[in-house]
Design a protein around this motif. Structure first.
Motif, mmCIF file in Angstrom:
data_model
loop_
_atom_site.group_PDB
_atom_site.id
_atom_site.type_symbol
_atom_site.label_atom_id
_atom_site.label_comp_id
_atom_site.label_asym_id
_atom_site.label_seq_id
_atom_site.Cartn_x
_atom_site.Cartn_y
_atom_site.Cartn_z
ATOM 1 N N VAL A 76 0.847 -1.195 0.000
ATOM 2 C CA VAL A 76 0.000 0.000 0.000
ATOM 3 C C VAL A 76 0.881 1.243 0.000
ATOM 4 C CG1 VAL A 76 -0.231 -0.021 2.530
ATOM 5 C CG2 VAL A 76 -1.953 1.161 1.139
ATOM 6 N N ALA A 77 0.476 2.241 -0.778
ATOM 7 C CA ALA A 77 1.174 3.526 -0.819
ATOM 8 C C ALA A 77 0.156 4.624 -1.097
ATOM 9 C CB ALA A 77 2.251 3.530 -1.910
ATOM 10 N N VAL A 78 0.401 5.796 -0.528
ATOM 11 C CA VAL A 78 -0.463 6.958 -0.712
ATOM 12 C C VAL A 78 0.283 7.973 -1.562
ATOM 13 C CG1 VAL A 78 -1.784 8.771 0.460
ATOM 14 C CG2 VAL A 78 -1.423 6.573 1.594
ATOM 15 N N THR A 79 -0.419 8.578 -2.506
ATOM 16 C CA THR A 79 0.222 9.615 -3.311
ATOM 17 C C THR A 79 0.631 10.774 -2.402
ATOM 18 O OG1 THR A 79 -1.925 10.615 -3.845
ATOM 19 C CG2 THR A 79 -1.005 9.048 -5.457
ATOM 20 N N PRO A 80 1.728 11.442 -2.730
ATOM 21 C CA PRO A 80 2.179 12.560 -1.900
ATOM 22 C C PRO A 80 1.132 13.667 -1.724
ATOM 23 C CG PRO A 80 3.970 11.832 -3.275
ATOM 24 C CD PRO A 80 2.736 11.080 -3.737
ATOM 25 N N ASN A 81 0.210 13.811 -2.679
ATOM 26 C CA ASN A 81 -0.845 14.814 -2.534
ATOM 27 C C ASN A 81 -2.040 14.277 -1.732
ATOM 28 O OD1 ASN A 81 -2.316 13.208 -4.312
ATOM 29 N ND2 ASN A 81 -2.183 14.630 -6.023
ATOM 30 N N SER A 82 -1.933 13.041 -1.248
ATOM 31 C CA SER A 82 -2.950 12.379 -0.411
ATOM 32 C C SER A 82 -4.279 12.115 -1.116
ATOM 33 C CB SER A 82 -3.217 13.184 0.869
ATOM 34 O OG SER A 82 -2.078 13.238 1.669
ATOM 35 N N GLU A 83 -4.313 12.186 -2.440
ATOM 36 C CA GLU A 83 -5.577 12.004 -3.157
ATOM 37 C C GLU A 83 -5.902 10.553 -3.468
ATOM 38 O OE1 GLU A 83 -5.571 14.549 -6.588
ATOM 39 O OE2 GLU A 83 -5.550 16.378 -5.344
ATOM 40 N N ARG A 84 -4.874 9.710 -3.665
ATOM 41 C CA ARG A 84 -5.113 8.324 -4.061
ATOM 42 C C ARG A 84 -4.268 7.370 -3.228
ATOM 43 N NH1 ARG A 84 -4.893 11.650 -7.752
ATOM 44 N NH2 ARG A 84 -2.715 11.430 -8.233
ATOM 45 N N VAL A 85 -4.809 6.151 -3.095
ATOM 46 C CA VAL A 85 -4.102 5.081 -2.405
ATOM 47 C C VAL A 85 -3.967 3.923 -3.389
ATOM 48 C CG1 VAL A 85 -4.096 3.538 -0.417
ATOM 49 C CG2 VAL A 85 -5.130 5.813 -0.216
ATOM 50 N N PHE A 86 -2.743 3.419 -3.554
ATOM 51 C CA PHE A 86 -2.485 2.293 -4.447
ATOM 52 C C PHE A 86 -2.304 1.042 -3.592
ATOM 53 C CE2 PHE A 86 -1.861 5.733 -7.227
ATOM 54 C CZ PHE A 86 -1.766 5.282 -8.535
ATOM 55 N N ILE A 87 -3.041 -0.020 -3.907
ATOM 56 C CA ILE A 87 -2.997 -1.266 -3.158
ATOM 57 C C ILE A 87 -2.647 -2.397 -4.111
ATOM 58 C CG2 ILE A 87 -4.278 -2.865 -1.682
ATOM 59 C CD1 ILE A 87 -5.885 0.426 -2.193
ATOM 60 N N THR A 88 -1.579 -3.156 -3.834
ATOM 61 C CA THR A 88 -1.239 -4.306 -4.669
ATOM 62 C C THR A 88 -2.014 -5.519 -4.173
ATOM 63 O OG1 THR A 88 0.659 -4.951 -3.308
ATOM 64 C CG2 THR A 88 1.089 -3.442 -5.155
ATOM 65 N N ASN A 89 -2.574 -6.275 -5.109
ATOM 66 C CA ASN A 89 -3.377 -7.455 -4.804
ATOM 67 C C ASN A 89 -2.645 -8.677 -5.340
ATOM 68 O OD1 ASN A 89 -5.652 -5.779 -3.860
ATOM 69 N ND2 ASN A 89 -5.792 -5.216 -6.011
ATOM 70 N N GLN A 90 -1.928 -9.358 -4.456
ATOM 71 C CA GLN A 90 -1.027 -10.424 -4.869
ATOM 72 C C GLN A 90 -1.726 -11.539 -5.642
ATOM 73 O OE1 GLN A 90 0.773 -13.436 -2.228
ATOM 74 N NE2 GLN A 90 2.669 -12.311 -2.560
ATOM 75 N N GLN A 91 -2.750 -12.119 -5.082
ATOM 76 C CA GLN A 91 -3.403 -13.279 -5.701
ATOM 77 C C GLN A 91 -4.080 -12.946 -7.027
ATOM 78 O OE1 GLN A 91 -3.218 -16.355 -4.048
ATOM 79 N NE2 GLN A 91 -3.968 -17.269 -5.919
ATOM 80 N N SER A 92 -4.663 -11.757 -7.118
ATOM 81 C CA SER A 92 -5.364 -11.400 -8.356
ATOM 82 C C SER A 92 -4.461 -10.717 -9.376
ATOM 83 C CB SER A 92 -6.591 -10.536 -8.048
ATOM 84 O OG SER A 92 -6.258 -9.389 -7.323
ATOM 85 N N GLY A 93 -3.183 -10.497 -9.041
ATOM 86 C CA GLY A 93 -2.259 -9.895 -10.004
ATOM 87 C C GLY A 93 -2.728 -8.530 -10.474
ATOM 88 N N SER A 94 -3.163 -7.703 -9.511
ATOM 89 C CA SER A 94 -3.711 -6.406 -9.877
ATOM 90 C C SER A 94 -3.324 -5.344 -8.861
ATOM 91 C CB SER A 94 -5.246 -6.491 -9.971
ATOM 92 O OG SER A 94 -5.811 -6.734 -8.696
ATOM 93 N N VAL A 95 -3.627 -4.105 -9.227
ATOM 94 C CA VAL A 95 -3.480 -2.970 -8.324
ATOM 95 C C VAL A 95 -4.813 -2.249 -8.294
ATOM 96 C CG1 VAL A 95 -2.348 -0.732 -7.959
ATOM 97 C CG2 VAL A 95 -1.007 -2.701 -8.721
ATOM 98 N N SER A 96 -5.293 -1.986 -7.085
ATOM 99 C CA SER A 96 -6.503 -1.182 -6.906
ATOM 100 C C SER A 96 -6.073 0.249 -6.604
ATOM 101 C CB SER A 96 -7.340 -1.698 -5.731
ATOM 102 O OG SER A 96 -7.775 -3.013 -5.964
ATOM 103 N N VAL A 97 -6.745 1.214 -7.217
ATOM 104 C CA VAL A 97 -6.506 2.623 -6.938
ATOM 105 C C VAL A 97 -7.756 3.151 -6.244
ATOM 106 C CG1 VAL A 97 -5.943 4.885 -7.889
ATOM 107 C CG2 VAL A 97 -5.026 2.821 -8.974
ATOM 108 N N MET A 98 -7.561 3.673 -5.031
ATOM 109 C CA MET A 98 -8.688 4.140 -4.238
ATOM 110 C C MET A 98 -8.651 5.656 -4.100
ATOM 111 S SD MET A 98 -9.665 3.170 -0.291
ATOM 112 C CE MET A 98 -8.499 4.326 0.442
ATOM 113 N N ASP A 99 -9.794 6.287 -4.255
ATOM 114 C CA ASP A 99 -9.948 7.706 -3.979
ATOM 115 C C ASP A 99 -9.874 7.854 -2.458
ATOM 116 O OD1 ASP A 99 -11.525 10.072 -3.073
ATOM 117 O OD2 ASP A 99 -11.789 10.396 -5.225
#
Length: 166
Positions: A76-99
């Protein structure tokens, strides 16, 4: 300091001056990665076995929300401007981007196999994801999350760090 207690389904808070645990709060099942928002007001915790992200007030430790993401979220990582959160999903081989304000996933993109570590450039322009099983790095658009390209790395790529320019 916050500590993910994977076997205890909780996060502990350690007083850095007194060097002892001052609180322990429940989160989802098998918490793994955590990060604090740049403003210091929120704590984001990936819960591997419940496939969700716990969002807590960093000062109050109150659960603000639990957001469903992909299967087995690891990084998990948050953009420096705090607008988005990036989450890596190991089993599904994806990244979720959250507002980060609405606390909803706005985009999900496929990346390499077993993504784990994620970092974001200081200018919010790109995110980088270490794909453990495929041995490469996904380069994502920092605003949309769309995969721009992959960089071949060594087998077992699991974590990343960025050195700020300057």
């Amino acid at each position: 300091m916050f500590v993910a207690n994977r076997e205890g389904d909780s996060v502990s808070v350690i007083d850095m001056k007194a060097l002892h645990v001052i609180a322990t709060v429940p989160v989802g099942h098998a918490p793994f990665a955590l990060t604090v928002s740049p403003g210091g007001d929120r704590l984001y915790v990936t819960n591997v076995q419940s496939s969700d992200l716990s969002v807590l007030g960093a000062e109050t430790l109150e659960t603000l929300d639990t957001v469903k993401v992909g299967s087995m979220p690891y990084g998990v990582a948050v953009t420096p401007n705090s607008e988005r959160v990036f989450i890596t999903n190991q089993q599904s081989g994806s990244v979720s981007v959250m507002d980060a304000e609405a606390l909803v996933v706005t985009y999900k993109t496929k990346v390499g196999r077993y993504p784990e570590g994620v970092v974001i450039e200081p200018d919010d322009s790109k995110a980088y994801v270490a794909n453990w099983a495929s041995g490469d790095i996904s380069v994502l658009n920092g605003e949309t999350g769309q995969e721009l390209r992959r960089i071949k790395a060594s087998s077992g790529a699991r974590a990343l760090a960025i050195v700020p320019a300057g």
